[in-house]
Design a protein around this motif. Structure first.
Motif, PDB file in Angstrom:
ATOM      1  N   GLY A  47       0.815  -1.217   0.000  1.00  8.97           N
ATOM      2  CA  GLY A  47       0.000   0.000   0.000  1.00  8.97           C
ATOM      3  C   GLY A  47       0.845   1.262   0.000  1.00  8.97           C
ATOM      4  N   GLN A  48       2.130   1.096   0.365  1.00  4.90           N
ATOM      5  CA  GLN A  48       3.048   2.233   0.404  1.00  4.90           C
ATOM      6  C   GLN A  48       4.282   1.903  -0.424  1.00  4.90           C
ATOM      7  OE1 GLN A  48       2.338   5.143   2.057  1.00  4.90           O
ATOM      8  NE2 GLN A  48       0.403   4.245   2.686  1.00  4.90           N
ATOM      9  N   GLY A  49       4.411   2.485  -1.602  1.00  4.95           N
ATOM     10  CA  GLY A  49       5.629   2.368  -2.401  1.00  4.95           C
ATOM     11  C   GLY A  49       5.944   0.979  -2.905  1.00  4.95           C
ATOM     12  N   ALA A  50       7.258   0.681  -2.957  1.00  5.26           N
ATOM     13  CA  ALA A  50       7.757  -0.561  -3.545  1.00  5.26           C
ATOM     14  C   ALA A  50       7.118  -1.784  -2.914  1.00  5.26           C
ATOM     15  CB  ALA A  50       9.278  -0.629  -3.409  1.00  5.26           C
ATOM     16  N   GLY A  51       6.776  -2.739  -3.764  1.00  6.53           N
ATOM     17  CA  GLY A  51       6.170  -3.976  -3.302  1.00  6.53           C
ATOM     18  C   GLY A  51       4.654  -3.958  -3.296  1.00  6.53           C
ATOM     19  N   THR A  52       4.078  -2.778  -3.484  1.00  8.32           N
ATOM     20  CA  THR A  52       2.621  -2.679  -3.540  1.00  8.32           C
ATOM     21  C   THR A  52       2.120  -3.377  -4.796  1.00  8.32           C
ATOM     22  OG1 THR A  52       2.558  -0.605  -2.307  1.00  8.32           O
ATOM     23  CG2 THR A  52       0.677  -1.056  -3.746  1.00  8.32           C
ATOM     24  N   VAL A  53       1.010  -4.067  -4.668  1.00  3.03           N
ATOM     25  CA  VAL A  53       0.322  -4.647  -5.819  1.00  3.03           C
ATOM     26  C   VAL A  53      -1.117  -4.159  -5.744  1.00  3.03           C
ATOM     27  CG1 VAL A  53      -0.406  -6.768  -6.985  1.00  3.03           C
ATOM     28  CG2 VAL A  53       1.812  -6.694  -5.807  1.00  3.03           C
ATOM     29  N   ALA A  54      -1.593  -3.566  -6.822  1.00  2.00           N
ATOM     30  CA  ALA A  54      -2.961  -3.040  -6.870  1.00  2.00           C
ATOM     31  C   ALA A  54      -3.607  -3.424  -8.193  1.00  2.00           C
ATOM     32  CB  ALA A  54      -2.942  -1.522  -6.711  1.00  2.00           C
ATOM     33  N   THR A  55      -4.923  -3.540  -8.184  1.00  2.00           N
ATOM     34  CA  THR A  55      -5.663  -3.841  -9.410  1.00  2.00           C
ATOM     35  C   THR A  55      -6.729  -2.783  -9.637  1.00  2.00           C
ATOM     36  OG1 THR A  55      -7.308  -5.222  -8.294  1.00  2.00           O
ATOM     37  CG2 THR A  55      -5.355  -6.336  -9.140  1.00  2.00           C
ATOM     38  N   TRP A  56      -7.086  -2.609 -10.898  1.00  2.00           N
ATOM     39  CA  TRP A  56      -8.178  -1.712 -11.273  1.00  2.00           C
ATOM     40  C   TRP A  56      -8.555  -1.971 -12.719  1.00  2.00           C
ATOM     41  CZ3 TRP A  56      -3.279   0.254 -10.123  1.00  2.00           C
ATOM     42  CH2 TRP A  56      -2.542   0.760 -11.193  1.00  2.00           C
TER      43      TRP A  56
END
Length: 147
Positions: A47-56
Motif C-alpha cells: 500500500g506504500q511504495g515498492a512492493g505494492t500490488v494493486a488492481t483496477w
C-alpha cells in the motif's frame, strides 16, 4: 508493433518529499485522486511504495477497458507501475520545481501492428493524456489542501 506512450506534467506547491509520499501512497491517497475512468480499485499487497500490488479497471474509451494488475517499484524519485496483464508501464517522476515540485506521469506500452497500430499510436495518447491530466490535477488538489 510499436511503442505507444503519453505523458503529462503538473506543478504542485509542496515539498518534493511530501509530493513523492503522496504519489507512492496507494492505500489512502491513490483512491482519492483517480478519475472516473478507474473502477474496482483495490490494493492486494502493501500500500506504500515498492512492493505494492494493486488492481483496477481502466475505462480508456467507451469500448476499451483494460484490466490492470500493477506491481509497484521505486527508483530514485520515480514510482513505477508494471502491469502483469500487458506491456503497460507507468512512471510517476517527482522533481524539485521552484518553490514546489513537478510530477510527470508517462505511460507506455507495445501497441498493435498494421492499421490498428497506426490508429492506436495516433489516438490513444490523446485520450490517455486527458486521463493523466485529471489524475494529476486531483493529486495537486489533494496535496495542496493537506488532506
Amino acid at each position: 508493433m510499436g511503442q505507444v506512450s503519453a505523458s503529462s506534467t503538473v506543478l504542485i506547491n509542496a515539498e518534493p518529499d511530501v509530493v513523492f509520499a503522496a504519489v507512492a501512497d496507494y492505500q489512502t491517497v491513490r483512491p482519492k485522486i483517480l478519475s472516473s475512468h478507474y473502477r474496482d480499485y483495490q490494493v492486494l499487497q502493501g500500500g506504500q511504495g515498492a512492493g505494492t500490488v494493486a488492481t483496477w479497471k481502466l475505462q480508456a474509451t467507451e469500448s476499451r477497458v483494460r484490466d490492470v494488475k500493477a506491481t509497484v517499484d521505486v527508483a530514485g524519485h520515480a514510482v513505477i507501475e508494471k502491469d502483469a496483464n500487458s506491456s503497460l508501464v507507468t512512471n510517476y517522476t517527482v522533481a524539485p520545481a521552484g518553490p514546489g515540485a513537478s510530477v510527470t506521469v508517462k505511460t507506455s506500452w507495445q501497441g498493435a501492428g498494421g492499421v490498428k497500430g497506426f490508429f492506436e499510436k495516433t489516438f490513444a495518447p490523446l485520450g490517455l493524456r486527458k486521463i493523466q491530466a485529471e489524475v494529476l490535477d486531483n493529486l495537486k488538489k489533494q496535496v495542496e489542501s493537506g488532506s
